[in-house]
Design a protein around this motif. Structure first.
Motif, PDB file in Angstrom:
ATOM      1  N   PRO A  23      38.574  58.005  45.393  1.00 36.28           N
ATOM      2  CA  PRO A  23      37.661  57.004  45.967  1.00 36.28           C
ATOM      3  C   PRO A  23      38.321  55.647  46.214  1.00 36.28           C
ATOM      4  O   PRO A  23      37.980  54.969  47.184  1.00 36.28           O
ATOM      5  N   GLU A  24      39.263  55.242  45.386  1.00 37.61           N
ATOM      6  CA  GLU A  24      39.905  53.938  45.582  1.00 37.61           C
ATOM      7  C   GLU A  24      40.783  53.942  46.828  1.00 37.61           C
ATOM      8  O   GLU A  24      40.793  52.976  47.600  1.00 37.61           O
ATOM      9  N   PRO A  31      37.663  51.217  57.231  1.00 33.39           N
ATOM     10  CA  PRO A  31      37.431  49.864  57.744  1.00 33.39           C
ATOM     11  C   PRO A  31      36.038  49.353  57.355  1.00 33.39           C
ATOM     12  O   PRO A  31      35.049  50.055  57.517  1.00 33.39           O
ATOM     13  N   GLY A  32      35.993  48.163  56.799  1.00 34.24           N
ATOM     14  CA  GLY A  32      34.730  47.532  56.440  1.00 34.24           C
ATOM     15  C   GLY A  32      34.092  48.047  55.163  1.00 34.24           C
ATOM     16  O   GLY A  32      32.984  47.639  54.809  1.00 34.24           O
ATOM     17  N   CYS A  33      34.769  48.945  54.449  1.00 35.99           N
ATOM     18  CA  CYS A  33      34.179  49.520  53.242  1.00 35.99           C
ATOM     19  C   CYS A  33      34.136  48.473  52.130  1.00 35.99           C
ATOM     20  O   CYS A  33      35.160  47.923  51.739  1.00 35.99           O
ATOM     21  N   GLN A  34      32.949  48.211  51.651  1.00 43.24           N
ATOM     22  CA  GLN A  34      32.770  47.247  50.569  1.00 43.24           C
ATOM     23  C   GLN A  34      32.673  47.930  49.224  1.00 43.24           C
ATOM     24  O   GLN A  34      32.991  47.350  48.200  1.00 43.24           O
ATOM     25  N   GLU A  35      32.232  49.189  49.238  1.00 42.23           N
ATOM     26  CA  GLU A  35      31.996  49.901  47.987  1.00 42.23           C
ATOM     27  C   GLU A  35      32.046  51.400  48.250  1.00 42.23           C
ATOM     28  O   GLU A  35      31.531  51.867  49.269  1.00 42.23           O
ATOM     29  N   MET A  44      29.731  61.187  47.073  1.00 46.02           N
ATOM     30  CA  MET A  44      30.070  59.766  47.010  1.00 46.02           C
ATOM     31  C   MET A  44      28.994  58.964  47.729  1.00 46.02           C
ATOM     32  O   MET A  44      28.339  59.475  48.636  1.00 46.02           O
ATOM     33  N   GLU A  45      28.862  57.713  47.329  1.00 41.76           N
ATOM     34  CA  GLU A  45      27.975  56.787  48.012  1.00 41.76           C
ATOM     35  C   GLU A  45      28.816  55.615  48.486  1.00 41.76           C
ATOM     36  O   GLU A  45      29.699  55.147  47.763  1.00 41.76           O
ATOM     37  N   ALA A  46      28.532  55.152  49.714  1.00 39.36           N
ATOM     38  CA  ALA A  46      29.354  54.106  50.309  1.00 39.36           C
ATOM     39  C   ALA A  46      28.492  52.996  50.889  1.00 39.36           C
ATOM     40  O   ALA A  46      27.348  53.215  51.285  1.00 39.36           O
ATOM     41  N   LYS A  47      29.108  51.819  50.936  1.00 42.70           N
ATOM     42  CA  LYS A  47      28.510  50.664  51.609  1.00 42.70           C
ATOM     43  C   LYS A  47      29.599  50.126  52.541  1.00 42.70           C
ATOM     44  O   LYS A  47      30.671  49.728  52.092  1.00 42.70           O
ATOM     45  N   VAL A  48      29.311  50.168  53.854  1.00 34.93           N
ATOM     46  CA  VAL A  48      30.311  49.811  54.861  1.00 34.93           C
ATOM     47  C   VAL A  48      29.700  48.808  55.837  1.00 34.93           C
ATOM     48  O   VAL A  48      28.602  49.024  56.348  1.00 34.93           O
TER      49      VAL A  48
END
Length: 185
Positions: A23-24, A31-35, A44-48
């Motif tokens: 994940p890291e 691009p733009g991935c904050q979390e 996985m859960e993402a915030k982009v």
């Protein structure tokens, strides 16, 4: 929207496979991935945060890894919502092919659907943005997985002559000087 391409990464297939599941590494590469939080071996859960044309939105999404065949292939399926900006959902099949002992060819086929405000921007803008984002991802991913030798060289680099440290730019300047000298007369 459909897109397919491949990228050569200067690292063994097992190393690339491990990075595709880290994940890291993915967070750094998207691009733009904050979390990016891994909730299980396959989820996985993402915030982009992305800007597509005039629309800037933060997408919250879920990603699931399917059809795992380590270290050869898997399918990534996901969906995300950007509020009033719209939604995106789709997947990508990723296949790794060893290219000798020290390199890997990463093949991908993407199929995605979008809706809402971003869907109104036009296919050409969305396609070009998707290709740009994919290019940024794979360039960054390749650099994270297999850093360039001049970045990872450390003390060995200090022993190089000054001209060698200038790399292609130094060669370009040298070529211009040589060309100017030949043209004079």
């Amino acid at each position: 929207m459909k897109m397919a391409d491949s990228q050569r990464i200067q690292a063994p297939r097992d190393t690339v496979w491990a990075a595709l599941n880290d994940p890291e590494v993915l967070r750094q590469s998207i691009p733009g991935c904050q979390e990016l939080v891994k909730s299980s071996d396959t989820d996985m859960e993402a915030k982009v945060q992305l800007k597509i044309g005039p629309v800037k939105a933060t997408f919250n999404g879920k990603v699931r890894l399917e059809d795992l065949n380590p270290p050869e292939s898997y399918r990534i399926a996901g969906e995300g919502s950007g509020g009033v900006a719209g939604f995106a959902k789709g997947g990508a099949t990723v296949r790794l092919e060893a290219d000798g002992e020290d390199a890997t060819i990463l093949h991908y086929d993407v199929d995605a659907q979008i809706g809402g405000k971003i869907a109104q921007l036009g296919a050409r803008l969305i396609d070009s943005t998707a290709k740009r984002l994919a290019g940024e991802f794979f360039t960054t991913f390749g650099n994270v997985v297999a850093p360039q030798t001049d970045q990872a060289g450390g003390e060995e680099d200090s022993a190089e002559p000054e001209e060698a440290k200038k790399g292609w730019f130094g060669g370009l300047l040298k070529g211009k000087k040589d060309g100017a000298a030949e043209g004079e007369g």
